[in-house]
Design an enzyme around this catalytic site. Structure first.
Site, mmCIF file in Angstrom:
data_model
loop_
_atom_site.group_PDB
_atom_site.id
_atom_site.type_symbol
_atom_site.label_atom_id
_atom_site.label_comp_id
_atom_site.label_asym_id
_atom_site.label_seq_id
_atom_site.Cartn_x
_atom_site.Cartn_y
_atom_site.Cartn_z
ATOM 1 C CE LYS A 107 -2.261 -0.575 3.809
ATOM 2 N NZ LYS A 107 -1.739 -1.862 4.276
ATOM 3 N NE ARG A 135 -4.440 -0.576 9.594
ATOM 4 C CZ ARG A 135 -3.305 -0.162 9.015
ATOM 5 N NH1 ARG A 135 -3.114 1.096 8.710
ATOM 6 N NH2 ARG A 135 -2.368 -1.006 8.736
ATOM 7 N NE ARG A 186 8.123 -2.761 6.203
ATOM 8 C CZ ARG A 186 6.831 -2.449 6.181
ATOM 9 N NH1 ARG A 186 6.323 -1.807 5.136
ATOM 10 N NH2 ARG A 186 6.030 -2.792 7.155
ATOM 11 N NE ARG A 232 6.723 -0.516 9.956
ATOM 12 C CZ ARG A 232 5.599 -0.424 9.250
ATOM 13 N NH1 ARG A 232 5.610 0.181 8.073
ATOM 14 N NH2 ARG A 232 4.484 -0.935 9.690
ATOM 15 N NE ARG A 280 2.082 -4.645 11.165
ATOM 16 C CZ ARG A 280 3.205 -4.560 10.447
ATOM 17 N NH1 ARG A 280 4.341 -5.029 10.933
ATOM 18 N NH2 ARG A 280 3.182 -4.016 9.257
HETATM 19 P P1 ADP Z 1 0.909 -1.895 7.783
HETATM 20 O O1 ADP Z 1 -0.120 -1.658 6.727
HETATM 21 O O2 ADP Z 1 2.103 -2.601 7.258
HETATM 22 O O3 ADP Z 1 0.326 -2.498 9.038
HETATM 23 P P2 ADP Z 1 1.042 0.948 8.456
HETATM 24 O O4 ADP Z 1 2.234 1.790 8.282
HETATM 25 O O5 ADP Z 1 -0.143 1.258 7.609
HETATM 26 O O6 ADP Z 1 1.547 -0.520 8.233
HETATM 27 O O7 ADP Z 1 0.568 0.985 9.989
HETATM 28 C C1 ADP Z 1 1.459 0.720 11.032
HETATM 29 C C2 ADP Z 1 0.715 0.715 12.377
HETATM 30 O O8 ADP Z 1 0.144 2.014 12.616
HETATM 31 C C3 ADP Z 1 -0.471 -0.236 12.473
HETATM 32 O O9 ADP Z 1 -0.078 -1.551 12.779
HETATM 33 C C4 ADP Z 1 -1.285 0.431 13.582
HETATM 34 O O10 ADP Z 1 -0.740 0.175 14.857
HETATM 35 C C5 ADP Z 1 -1.106 1.902 13.304
HETATM 36 N N1 ADP Z 1 -2.178 2.407 12.410
HETATM 37 C C6 ADP Z 1 -2.023 2.838 11.131
HETATM 38 N N2 ADP Z 1 -3.218 3.213 10.606
HETATM 39 C C7 ADP Z 1 -4.152 2.999 11.576
HETATM 40 C C8 ADP Z 1 -5.561 3.156 11.650
HETATM 41 N N3 ADP Z 1 -6.272 3.620 10.620
HETATM 42 N N4 ADP Z 1 -6.184 2.834 12.806
HETATM 43 C C9 ADP Z 1 -5.496 2.386 13.861
HETATM 44 N N5 ADP Z 1 -4.168 2.185 13.854
HETATM 45 C C10 ADP Z 1 -3.489 2.479 12.733
#
Ligand code: ADP
Length: 196
Positions: A14, A89, A128, A134, A145
């Protein structure tokens, strides 16, 4: 004016595709994950709070995330369209976004679903982790996750599909191939970044 969401499991690409589409379509990419990570790096109050959830692979609470996105979408550059990456989400986040858009007479033009099977996403995330380190990319946290995604976020695709706005894109292949697929699919809907 183009308003888009990108949705897909962790590791589906994404973030990469959001940056490319943002450049092609001339709209800002808004990534909640990036905003949280910037805050973690900056040591802000939001960052300290977000980190405690992110490091466990949990979602940041809806109240916090919704306030953040409402503020971001109210900024001038999001007036001419946006590409949301990683938001909404949860069902509660969908409600908040719906309300935000509806009060302005707006709606989403398309929801791009990026698909990738679990073996591929886990191996991408582990790669990654080895390259970038990370803190939420350890194997246990990655598995968690993916579980949270399946439980909380995957069902939202049906909600958007019932509105007829989902385009489903195979996320396997080179970054360029995937970008081309998305651009083609959006072009088929008349979304090409050239319209004012
Ligand atoms: P990925 O899609 O690989 O999980 P992201 O960078 O999109 O990585 O998100 C990393 C973390 O940030 C998530 O695991 C969550 O803890 C938090 N996060 C991101 N977007 C949201 C959201 N819309 N609602 C709640 N937590 C979020």
């Amino acid at each position: 004016m183009t308003r888009l969401l990108l949705i897909g499991p962790p590791g589906s690409g994404k973030g990469t595709q959001a940056a490319r589409l943002s450049a092609r379509l001339g709209i800002p990419a808004i990534s909640t994950g990036d905003i949280f990570r910037d805050n973690v790096r900056g040591g802000t109050e939001l960052g300290v709070l977000a980190k405690s959830f992110m490091d466990r692979g949990e979602y940041v609470p809806d109240s916090v995330t919704n306030d953040l996105v409402r503020d971001r979408l109210a900024a001038a550059d999001a007036d001419s369209g946006f590409l949301l990456d990683g938001y909404p989400r949860t069902a509660e986040q969908v409600r908040t976004l719906d309300e935000f858009l509806a009060t302005r007479g707006h709606s989403l033009d398309a929801v791009v679903q990026l698909t990738a099977d679990e073996d591929e996403t886990v191996s991408r995330l582990l790669r990654r982790a080895a390259e970038q380190g990370r803190t939420d990319d350890t194997e246990d946290v990655i598995r968690h996750r993916l579980e949270v995604y399946a439980r909380e976020t995957a069902p939202l695709i049906d909600v958007y599909a019932s509105r007829g706005v989902v385009v489903s894109i195979d996320g396997l292949g080179s970054m360029d191939e995937v970008t081309d697929r998305i651009v083609d699919a959006l072009g088929g809907l008349g979304i090409d970044g050239k319209a004012a």
